[in-house]
Design an enzyme around this catalytic site. Structure first.
Site, PDB file in Angstrom:
ATOM      1  CB  THR A  13      -0.908   0.002   1.255  1.00 21.69           C
ATOM      2  OG1 THR A  13      -1.736  -1.155   1.210  1.00 21.69           O
ATOM      3  CG2 THR A  13      -1.785   1.231   1.331  1.00 21.69           C
ATOM      4  CB  SER A  60      -1.882 -11.163  -0.984  1.00 22.28           C
ATOM      5  OG  SER A  60      -2.427 -10.263  -0.065  1.00 22.28           O
ATOM      6  CB  THR A  90       0.628  -4.468   6.473  1.00 21.30           C
ATOM      7  OG1 THR A  90      -0.633  -4.369   5.808  1.00 21.30           O
ATOM      8  CG2 THR A  90       1.231  -3.098   6.642  1.00 21.30           C
ATOM      9  NE  ARG A 239      -3.121 -21.420  14.093  1.00 24.22           N
ATOM     10  CZ  ARG A 239      -4.116 -20.588  14.429  1.00 24.22           C
ATOM     11  NH1 ARG A 239      -5.282 -20.688  13.852  1.00 24.22           N
ATOM     12  NH2 ARG A 239      -3.933 -19.635  15.312  1.00 24.22           N
ATOM     13  CB  CYS A 273      -3.551 -18.420  23.194  1.00 22.77           C
ATOM     14  SG  CYS A 273      -4.926 -19.230  23.963  1.00 22.77           S
TER      15      CYS A 273
HETATM   16  N1  ASP Z   1      -2.669  -5.797   0.569  1.00 31.01           N
HETATM   17  C1  ASP Z   1      -1.611  -4.891   0.942  1.00 31.01           C
HETATM   18  C2  ASP Z   1      -0.311  -5.676   0.923  1.00 31.01           C
HETATM   19  O1  ASP Z   1      -0.044  -6.425   1.819  1.00 31.01           O
HETATM   20  C3  ASP Z   1      -1.864  -4.306   2.275  1.00 31.01           C
HETATM   21  C4  ASP Z   1      -0.771  -3.362   2.759  1.00 31.01           C
HETATM   22  O2  ASP Z   1       0.164  -3.037   2.104  1.00 31.01           O
HETATM   23  O3  ASP Z   1      -0.890  -2.913   3.894  1.00 31.01           O
HETATM   24  O4  ASP Z   1       0.454  -5.536  -0.006  1.00 31.01           O
END
Ligand code: ASP
Length: 335
Positions: A13, A60, A90, A239, A273
């Site tokens: 992002t 992803s 992220t 898990r 957990c």
């Molecule tokens: N879908 C995005 C990624 O992981 C989300 C992000 O960058 O926060 O590339």
């Protein structure tokens, strides 16, 4: 002398632009915005170079091949730079941080992954803050490990877990304190850093191995586990509940797992957990797993428990060695 940092820009992002099909990584945009921003040219900031990958990806789409490329590029540029900042989405940032922490042997310079919840093109973006903090930390402290900087906190990368898909405080280190905080001052905690890695600089490559997860829940059918174990898998991550417990009512569970372990499948136990740790000795419902040879992920995050299993199976086919190494701390991922 000004420190020099290499920015490895994979996508995410942080540098995306709005398109007719939603936010997408856009080549050249991040470098342009940084060059136009006086903060990144401030005298307190390090010199930086940007290596932008093509194509830039949503994280992803990250794979072990990307991890191998990142590790190779860091090792190749190791002598030229004082530290490395990886810009990454992220979604799988914690997985990449774990992978790099295990695969780069002899790393004694800072590697910081960062990204953003809102693109740098937006006025309310967290990208600028995260990027500034990462560059400052990488140039001021010589911590010999792979970390994640997000929302003013520097976390050990293989201890971090994404907890929020929207909020700025996207990462948590449930079982290890932050290594540094960025406020009106930068405050680092060197006593928490990993020890220097005295081994020579080298890379242990990842392969995609046949690893899968099995999550316990009340009312599950053991037929699904049986089908899973009929496949040619190398490793299985269970898990489980609480401190590593499962239902002991149906003995078929233990027969299935025991048979798989006997044919060399590595079976590890991680808890549902996030905080605390697997301790199979605590309850009879955990001891039953320990007795048949299930190994423990202890207090590793789900990402570390998975990536470490992948890593060990990538570099060895010796089940006894993998089982022993899994329960030891390789780069501070478990207590
Ligand atoms: N879908 C995005 C990624 O992981 C989300 C992000 O960058 O926060 O590339």
């Amino acid at each position: 002398m000004k420190k020099s940092i290499l920015i490895l820009y994979t996508g995410g992002t942080i540098g995306m632009a709005k398109t007719s099909t939603g936010y997408q990584p856009t080549s050249g945009l991040l470098a342009k915005l940084m060059a136009e921003d006086r903060v990144f040219n401030h005298t307190d900031m390090p010199h930086y170079d940007i290596k932008e990958y093509a194509p830039l990806i949503d994280s992803s789409n990250m794979t072990p091949q990307h991890w191998n490329t990142l590790a190779k590029d860091i090792v190749r540029a190791y002598e030229q730079y004082d530290g490395f900042v990886i810009l990454h989405g992220t979604d799988t940032m914690a997985y990449t941080a774990c992978a790099l922490s295990f695969m780069i042997q002899g790393l004694n310079k800072p590697v910081i992954l960062t990204g953003a919840q809102v693109s740098l093109v937006e006025a309310h973006s967290d990208a600028r803050e995260n990027l500034i903090s990462a560059l400052l930390l990488a140039s001021r402290y010589c911590f010999p490990e792979v970390t994640i900087l997000f929302n003013h906190h520097l976390l050990r990368g293989n201890r971090a877990h994404k907890i929020d898909s929207i909020g700025y405080n996207a990462f948590l280190s449930p079982n290890y304190p932050p290594l540094a905080e960025v406020g009106s001052e930068l405050v680092a905690h060197p006593q928490l850093f990993c020890a220097m890695d005295t081994r020579s600089l080298a890379i242990h490559k990842y392969q995609a191995i046949a690893l899968t997860h099995f999550t316990f829940f009340p009312g599950l059918s053991l037929n699904t586990l049986e089908t899973l174990l009929d496949m040619p898998i190398r490793a299985l991550l269970l898990r489980t509940y609480g401190s590593g417990n499962v239902s002991t009512e149906d003995k078929k569970l233990f027969l299935l797992l025991e048979k798989a372990i006997a044919r060399g499948v590595i079976i590890a136990n991680t808890s549902q957990c996030l905080k605390g740790q697997v301790n199979m000795a605590s309850y009879a419902t955990g001891q039953a797993l320990q007795q048949i040879g299930v190994i423990s992920a202890r207090d590793m995050t789900p990402e570390a428990a998975t990536v470490k299993l992948q890593f060990l199976c990538s570099i060895s086919s010796d089940a006894a060695w993998i089982r022993q190494q899994y329960e030891l701390s390789l780069r501070g991922e478990l207590s």
